[in-house]
Scaffold this motif. Structure first.
Motif, PDB file in Angstrom:
ATOM      1  N   LEU A  30       0.870  -1.167   0.000  1.00 28.27           N
ATOM      2  CA  LEU A  30       0.000   0.000   0.000  1.00 28.27           C
ATOM      3  C   LEU A  30       0.904   1.212   0.000  1.00 28.27           C
ATOM      4  O   LEU A  30       1.737   1.374   0.897  1.00 28.27           O
ATOM      5  CB  LEU A  30      -0.896   0.026   1.243  1.00 28.27           C
ATOM      6  CG  LEU A  30      -1.986  -1.025   1.307  1.00 28.27           C
ATOM      7  CD1 LEU A  30      -2.703  -0.962   2.653  1.00 28.27           C
ATOM      8  CD2 LEU A  30      -2.984  -0.848   0.183  1.00 28.27           C
ATOM      9  N   ASP A  32       0.756   5.463  -1.217  1.00 26.51           N
ATOM     10  CA  ASP A  32       0.087   6.624  -1.796  1.00 26.51           C
ATOM     11  C   ASP A  32      -1.367   6.284  -2.168  1.00 26.51           C
ATOM     12  O   ASP A  32      -1.828   6.598  -3.255  1.00 26.51           O
ATOM     13  CB  ASP A  32       0.870   7.114  -3.016  1.00 26.51           C
ATOM     14  CG  ASP A  32       0.608   8.575  -3.334  1.00 26.51           C
ATOM     15  OD1 ASP A  32       0.161   9.319  -2.440  1.00 26.51           O
ATOM     16  OD2 ASP A  32       0.844   8.956  -4.498  1.00 26.51           O
ATOM     17  N   LYS A  33      -2.043   5.582  -1.254  1.00 26.15           N
ATOM     18  CA  LYS A  33      -3.452   5.171  -1.397  1.00 26.15           C
ATOM     19  C   LYS A  33      -3.690   4.234  -2.573  1.00 26.15           C
ATOM     20  O   LYS A  33      -4.791   4.127  -3.093  1.00 26.15           O
ATOM     21  CB  LYS A  33      -4.366   6.386  -1.498  1.00 26.15           C
ATOM     22  CG  LYS A  33      -4.325   7.266  -0.270  1.00 26.15           C
ATOM     23  CD  LYS A  33      -5.244   8.434  -0.409  1.00 26.15           C
ATOM     24  CE  LYS A  33      -5.106   9.335   0.819  1.00 26.15           C
ATOM     25  NZ  LYS A  33      -5.907  10.551   0.696  1.00 26.15           N
ATOM     26  N   LYS A  34      -2.636   3.513  -3.024  1.00 26.86           N
ATOM     27  CA  LYS A  34      -2.750   2.563  -4.129  1.00 26.86           C
ATOM     28  C   LYS A  34      -2.219   1.211  -3.675  1.00 26.86           C
ATOM     29  O   LYS A  34      -1.294   1.133  -2.866  1.00 26.86           O
ATOM     30  CB  LYS A  34      -1.936   3.026  -5.333  1.00 26.86           C
ATOM     31  CG  LYS A  34      -2.389   4.317  -5.934  1.00 26.86           C
ATOM     32  CD  LYS A  34      -1.470   4.704  -7.082  1.00 26.86           C
ATOM     33  CE  LYS A  34      -1.632   6.175  -7.390  1.00 26.86           C
ATOM     34  NZ  LYS A  34      -0.537   6.709  -8.161  1.00 26.86           N
ATOM     35  N   LYS A  35      -2.808   0.137  -4.236  1.00 28.49           N
ATOM     36  CA  LYS A  35      -2.297  -1.212  -4.024  1.00 28.49           C
ATOM     37  C   LYS A  35      -1.362  -1.541  -5.172  1.00 28.49           C
ATOM     38  O   LYS A  35      -1.729  -1.418  -6.335  1.00 28.49           O
ATOM     39  CB  LYS A  35      -3.431  -2.236  -4.022  1.00 28.49           C
ATOM     40  CG  LYS A  35      -4.211  -2.309  -2.754  1.00 28.49           C
ATOM     41  CD  LYS A  35      -5.204  -3.454  -2.845  1.00 28.49           C
ATOM     42  CE  LYS A  35      -6.014  -3.535  -1.575  1.00 28.49           C
ATOM     43  NZ  LYS A  35      -6.982  -4.647  -1.631  1.00 28.49           N
ATOM     44  N   LYS A 104       5.518  -1.979   8.123  1.00 30.69           N
ATOM     45  CA  LYS A 104       5.577  -0.623   7.578  1.00 30.69           C
ATOM     46  C   LYS A 104       7.014  -0.325   7.155  1.00 30.69           C
ATOM     47  O   LYS A 104       7.940  -0.398   7.959  1.00 30.69           O
ATOM     48  CB  LYS A 104       5.118   0.383   8.634  1.00 30.69           C
ATOM     49  CG  LYS A 104       5.123   1.814   8.170  1.00 30.69           C
ATOM     50  CD  LYS A 104       4.522   2.699   9.245  1.00 30.69           C
ATOM     51  CE  LYS A 104       5.303   3.969   9.396  1.00 30.69           C
ATOM     52  NZ  LYS A 104       4.834   4.789  10.504  1.00 30.69           N
TER      53      LYS A 104
END
Length: 115
Positions: A30, A32-35, A104
């Motif tokens: 994950l 920048d708000k993308k998978k 993370k």
């Protein structure tokens, strides 16, 4: 084998094929708000030739890689200037560190989550 059994459902090879073709088992980042679906090798850095481009001055041109080895994914810092953090801890340069679900990764001020 029972009447409903097949090579695909009961053999180790069949189970492995099912695991790698089942979309629910795919690993991704994950960012920048993308998978971002993980493949055998993902490069991360500031240069446009990377799989994941981190637009941040604290990121090196070729900062880190994520490499699939057998059934697991590993993170490696590629000799970056500012280092790569895994769950807030700087990883050693050039060493592969195993990734676990929810880890993370911090590169500069960018965060990526391994899922």
């Amino acid at each position: 084998m029972t009447g409903d059994s097949t090579i695909l459902t009961d053999s180790p090879v069949g189970k492995h094929i099912d695991a790698i073709t089942n979309p629910g088992n795919l690993s991704y980042l994950l960012f920048d708000k993308k998978k971002i679906q993980l493949v055998e090798k993902i490069t991360i850095g500031r240069e446009n030739d990377n799989s994941v481009v981190v637009d941040n001055k604290l990121a090196s041109r070729h900062h880190a890689i994520i490499q699939k080895i057998r059934d697991d994914y590993f993170l490696k810092d590629e000799g970056s200037t500012n280092g790569t953090l895994l769950n807030g801890v700087k990883i050693p340069v050039g060493k592969y560190v195993k990734l676990n679900h929810g880890d993370k990764i911090t590169i500069g001020s960018a965060n990526l989550v391994f899922s």
